[in-house]
Design a protein around this motif. Structure first.
Motif, mmCIF file in Angstrom:
data_model
loop_
_atom_site.group_PDB
_atom_site.id
_atom_site.type_symbol
_atom_site.label_atom_id
_atom_site.label_comp_id
_atom_site.label_asym_id
_atom_site.label_seq_id
_atom_site.Cartn_x
_atom_site.Cartn_y
_atom_site.Cartn_z
ATOM 1 N N UNK A 140 22.468 31.564 15.168
ATOM 2 C CA UNK A 140 23.537 32.240 14.436
ATOM 3 C C UNK A 140 24.647 32.763 15.331
ATOM 4 N N UNK A 141 24.410 32.783 16.660
ATOM 5 C CA UNK A 141 25.404 33.348 17.564
ATOM 6 C C UNK A 141 25.660 32.406 18.739
ATOM 7 N N UNK A 142 26.851 32.539 19.284
ATOM 8 C CA UNK A 142 27.185 31.829 20.512
ATOM 9 C C UNK A 142 28.135 32.705 21.313
ATOM 10 N N UNK A 143 28.032 32.640 22.620
ATOM 11 C CA UNK A 143 28.852 33.465 23.505
ATOM 12 C C UNK A 143 29.804 32.589 24.305
ATOM 13 N N UNK A 144 30.951 33.142 24.640
ATOM 14 C CA UNK A 144 31.933 32.456 25.474
ATOM 15 C C UNK A 144 32.536 33.459 26.452
ATOM 16 N N UNK A 145 33.041 32.965 27.563
ATOM 17 C CA UNK A 145 33.813 33.806 28.479
ATOM 18 C C UNK A 145 34.907 32.954 29.116
ATOM 19 N N UNK A 146 36.022 33.576 29.437
ATOM 20 C CA UNK A 146 37.174 32.834 29.923
ATOM 21 C C UNK A 146 37.059 32.541 31.415
ATOM 22 N N UNK A 147 37.773 31.508 31.844
ATOM 23 C CA UNK A 147 37.861 31.243 33.277
ATOM 24 C C UNK A 147 38.507 32.440 33.962
ATOM 25 N N UNK A 148 38.053 32.811 35.146
ATOM 26 C CA UNK A 148 38.599 33.989 35.830
ATOM 27 C C UNK A 148 40.110 33.863 36.044
ATOM 28 N N UNK A 149 40.781 34.966 35.920
ATOM 29 C CA UNK A 149 42.212 35.017 36.193
ATOM 30 C C UNK A 149 42.550 36.409 36.719
ATOM 31 N N UNK A 150 43.635 36.489 37.479
ATOM 32 C CA UNK A 150 44.040 37.771 38.030
ATOM 33 C C UNK A 150 44.982 38.487 37.060
ATOM 34 N N UNK A 151 44.760 39.818 36.916
ATOM 35 C CA UNK A 151 45.657 40.605 36.071
ATOM 36 C C UNK A 151 46.914 41.006 36.856
ATOM 37 N N UNK A 152 47.734 41.841 36.274
ATOM 38 C CA UNK A 152 48.997 42.223 36.914
ATOM 39 C C UNK A 152 48.781 42.946 38.239
ATOM 40 N N UNK A 153 47.605 43.545 38.399
ATOM 41 C CA UNK A 153 47.315 44.260 39.641
ATOM 42 C C UNK A 153 46.672 43.351 40.683
ATOM 43 N N UNK A 159 43.821 41.713 40.294
ATOM 44 C CA UNK A 159 42.366 41.848 40.231
ATOM 45 C C UNK A 159 41.796 40.731 39.360
ATOM 46 N N UNK A 160 40.692 40.119 39.833
ATOM 47 C CA UNK A 160 40.041 39.051 39.080
ATOM 48 C C UNK A 160 39.366 39.633 37.836
ATOM 49 N N UNK A 161 39.549 38.949 36.690
ATOM 50 C CA UNK A 161 38.964 39.401 35.422
ATOM 51 C C UNK A 161 38.443 38.196 34.628
ATOM 52 N N UNK A 162 37.528 38.479 33.708
ATOM 53 C CA UNK A 162 37.084 37.490 32.727
ATOM 54 C C UNK A 162 36.885 38.205 31.405
ATOM 55 N N UNK A 172 34.212 33.748 50.199
ATOM 56 C CA UNK A 172 34.264 32.675 49.212
ATOM 57 C C UNK A 172 35.617 31.967 49.208
ATOM 58 N N UNK A 173 36.315 32.013 50.334
ATOM 59 C CA UNK A 173 37.651 31.425 50.395
ATOM 60 C C UNK A 173 37.646 29.930 50.125
ATOM 61 N N UNK A 174 36.554 29.246 50.482
ATOM 62 C CA UNK A 174 36.500 27.797 50.314
ATOM 63 C C UNK A 174 35.871 27.381 48.984
ATOM 64 N N UNK A 175 35.578 28.349 48.137
ATOM 65 C CA UNK A 175 34.964 28.053 46.848
ATOM 66 C C UNK A 175 35.938 28.331 45.720
ATOM 67 N N UNK A 176 35.728 27.671 44.594
ATOM 68 C CA UNK A 176 36.425 28.045 43.370
ATOM 69 C C UNK A 176 35.713 29.256 42.775
ATOM 70 N N UNK A 177 36.309 29.885 41.788
ATOM 71 C CA UNK A 177 35.727 31.071 41.174
ATOM 72 C C UNK A 177 35.470 30.781 39.698
ATOM 73 N N UNK A 178 34.254 31.110 39.243
ATOM 74 C CA UNK A 178 33.883 30.945 37.838
ATOM 75 C C UNK A 178 33.209 32.224 37.351
ATOM 76 N N UNK A 179 32.983 32.299 36.056
ATOM 77 C CA UNK A 179 32.391 33.503 35.468
ATOM 78 C C UNK A 179 31.186 33.146 34.610
ATOM 79 N N UNK A 180 30.249 34.088 34.556
ATOM 80 C CA UNK A 180 29.169 34.020 33.574
ATOM 81 C C UNK A 180 29.146 35.342 32.825
ATOM 82 N N UNK A 181 28.729 35.291 31.575
ATOM 83 C CA UNK A 181 28.610 36.503 30.765
ATOM 84 C C UNK A 181 27.315 36.443 29.981
ATOM 85 N N UNK A 182 26.710 37.597 29.808
ATOM 86 C CA UNK A 182 25.470 37.655 29.027
ATOM 87 C C UNK A 182 25.584 38.781 28.012
ATOM 88 N N UNK A 183 25.267 38.454 26.767
ATOM 89 C CA UNK A 183 25.278 39.443 25.694
ATOM 90 C C UNK A 183 23.896 39.433 25.051
#
Length: 672
Positions: A331-344, A346-349, A434-445
């Motif tokens: 009945x449920x499914x979770x999603x999270x966005x690809x990381x992105x930097x905010x105006x400051x 800072x990395x967010x998801x 982690x300069x040589x890596x890409x950045x991804x996110x995981x989320x758990x609800x």
């Protein structure tokens, strides 16, 4: 072993004799003249019916069932036998037949012969009056007296022949009543895989049907009937009742209740592929788990039910709450966005939870339904606030592999509940390296449910989401992909409760949710046994992690190994139904547990880490290391940004990839 059909035997014999059955143009040869000598085997030749060669010994005995007759006090069986090359066997002196009768109490065969029976010709204890007659080359008639059998007896009948120079055949079920059991070979073999080739008890008793296919449950029930053997007060056998002390349902219900983690015996669908229609609490199976005097409510339910409609599987699923969990899971499914930097900068998801029970995605308001952070005072869920956890992490992602936690929970993590019901997590203080890596996110609800108990945070319904990754240099979105070498139901075959092991991830989809924490860049403890997801799973089921887990103890407080150790560890097909391609494993290091000082800078080569989880002896480790494998190598100071880019020196796939001279499939089972 596949039974050879009698219609194929002539062809096998002809081939072995080098006889050709057609002319040079592929047509039938010219018929031989009547009364003249012909070439045996050629069409039309008088010698075509000449007796084929026979043998009196075999290293493999194939049985072709012809027919059987059940009469008052007597069972007669006709069959043919051939050796490993298809030649008819003469000189058979040993054969046995066993009959379990279908009674009002289920299948039954008593040791004193009052119900059902058995008879043997030859051997050390032949049955008086039993006989074995050679009818023609390779065909026999077995006459077996059984006083407890009547002409109208519906029965399960098992045959075995051979002894001495003639190899014993597998047990064969030559008759079987309809609907005599509701579990199947397939459900049993989901875990047991190929019981006949294991070292488990009675492996040699696994029976085939007349088509040469395994009938695991039917074969067991010839002895482990629905009726137990009667035992006197002093513990001695009365040889009445059934044949064995343990009925088949007792083996299934009692012996399969206490698995290591998240197995729910009330999930009857795990074993019972067909509906279970018991309507009496005292009937077969119910009393194994239910005390008839203390289960009046259950007795009332089934006594009021219609036997043609009441499915005990469905009742147990609902009564145990599993039906609610299964409904929640879809009945449920979770999603999270690809990381992105905010105006400051800072990395967010941003995570979201959707209700899909109606067939459309309806966003759930995480903030409104959240049991506030840090509130663990209640043993049960807060009414109206079922979300008991909502967390996110950022990871380094390199070469289709999660290589470490870039950012996670911390004192300065910023969480914002948005108007649309989503929640944004920002991480002002990410890890370096982690300069040589890409950045991804995981989320758990994680959601609570009716009757949910926190149990130290180890049970809830969790939904994990993985985002795509972002290339830090170009800003391009990189699709998140991860090689998954197991099948979608690998874990849920045994872990059938729909809950989660210490809340981090569901067992669904081959435990894919677990990778958010148990990945190549994070050395989770796993009883200090192994790094990464694959090595951890191997170790916790069959390796050192099983013995160290301490999840179960005996009466003296000693640790009991994981239940999976009772199964054959070489039956890799239980999880790896499509095999394992060692050449496809990325040649890059994974985090490793340092054995002595807990140093988190140790690395392991991936194939070695997986194999060492089970093959953890000094000799095995020495072999791996001589061929470039490593389990505790110094390859960088923490997250210095280079360790995951370095190739390893292990050469395991050279010899052990499937199809190679020492391919893993030669020593592990990857086919059913």
């Amino acid at each position: 072993m596949k039974t050879i059909k009698m219609c194929k035997i002539a062809l096998l014999i002809a081939i072995s004799m080098g006889v050709i059955a057609c002319g040079s143009d592929g047509k039938d040869g010219v018929d031989g003249a009547d009364g003249q000598a012909g070439t045996p085997g050629l069409p039309g030749a008088p010698g075509a019916d000449a007796a084929a060669p026979t043998v009196s010994a075999s290293t493999m005995t194939n049985v072709e069932f012809i027919n059987h007759i059940v009469a008052d006090g007597m069972v007669t069986v006709e069959f043919g036998i051939t050796n490993e090359s298809g030649y008819a066997i003469t000189g058979l002196t040993d054969a046995s037949v066993y009959l379990a009768a279908k009674t009002e109490n289920g299948m039954q065969r008593s040791r004193d012969g009052s119900v059902g029976g058995n008879a043997t010709v030859g051997g050390s204890s032949p049955t008086t009056g039993a006989s074995l007659t050679l009818l023609d080359n390779g065909n026999y008639q077995l006459v077996a007296p059984m006083a407890g059998v009547q002409a109208d007896t519906e029965a399960l009948i098992r045959l075995q022949v051979g002894g001495g120079d003639i190899a014993k055949s597998p047990y064969m079920l030559i008759a079987k009543p309809e609907m005599m059991h509701t579990s199947t070979t397939e459900t049993c073999y989901a875990c047991h895989v190929d019981y006949a080739e294991s070292d488990l008890k009675h492996a040699g008793y696994v029976a085939l049907n007349t088509d040469g296919e395994v009938d695991f449950v039917g074969g067991c029930m010839v002895c482990h009937n629905n009726v137990p053997r009667d035992i006197a007060a002093d513990g001695t056998s009365l040889n009445t009742g059934g044949y064995a002390k343990n009925t088949m349902q007792m083996l299934g219900h009692i012996n399969h209740q206490n698995f290591e983690k998240d197995f729910e015996p009330a999930n009857c669908y795990t074993c019972h592929a067909e509906p279970v229609m018991n309507t009496s609490l005292a009937g077969n199976g119910c009393a194994d788990c239910h005390n008839t005097s203390s289960s009046s409510s259950y007795a009332q339910v089934i006594s009021n039910s219609n036997s043609s409609e009441f499915d005990a599987r469905e009742f147990h699923l609902n009564k145990s709450g599993l039906e609610t969990l299964q409904a929640m899971r879809v009945s449920y499914t979770a999603e999270t966005t690809a990381p992105q930097k905010n105006d400051a900068g800072v990395w967010c998801t941003t995570m979201s939870l959707f209700d899909v029970s109606s067939g459309t995605k309806t966003q759930v308001n995480i903030g409104a339904l959240y049991n506030k952070d840090g509130d663990t005072s209640g043993a049960t869920n807060v009414v109206g606030k079922p979300i008991v956890y909502a967390g996110a992490y950022l990871h380094g992602y390199y070469n289709e592999s999660i290589v470490g936690r870039f950012a996670g929970h911390g004192s300065n993590e910023v969480k914002t509940d948005n108007a649309d019901g989503s929640r944004t997590h920002c991480f002002p203080s990410p890890s370096s390296g982690f300069d040589q890596a890409s950045i991804m996110a995981t989320a758990r609800i994680s959601l609570s449910y009716p009757g949910w108990v926190q149990d130290d945070g180890k049970t809830s319904m969790s939904f994990t989401a993985y985002s795509d990754a972002v290339d830090q240099t170009t800003g391009a979105v990189v699709k998140y992909e991860r090689r998954l070498a197991v099948t979608s139901d690998s874990c849920t075959t045994c872990h059938n409760s729909e809950t989660n092991y210490h809340k981090n991830g569901a067992y669904n989809d081959g435990g894919d949710d677990c990778v958010a924490c148990h990945n190549n860049g994070q050395d989770r403890s796993a009883a200090n046994s192994a790094p990464g997801f694959g090595p951890m799973v191997h170790s916790m089921h069959w390796g050192v992690g099983s013995a160290l887990s301490g999840a179960k103890t005996d009466a003296d407080g000693n640790k009991i190994a994981n239940s999976a150790t009772e199964l054959s560890a070489v039956n890799c097909v239980s999880c790896h139904a499509d095999g394992v391609d060692l050449n496809a494993i990325p040649n890059q290091y994974i985090r490793a547990k340092a054995f002595n000082n807990g140093d988190q800078t140790k690395m392991a080569s991936p194939i070695t880490a997986n194999c060492f989880a089970c093959h953890n002896g000094d000799q095995a480790l020495n072999h791996m290391e001589l061929n470039g494998g490593e389990i505790s190598a110094e390859k960088g100071s923490g997250n210095d940004g280079t360790w995951f880019t370095q190739p390893t020196g292990e050469s395991c796939a050279t010899c052990h990839a499937e199809g190679r001279s020492f391919g893993i499939e030669k020593y592990h089972k990857f086919e059913r």
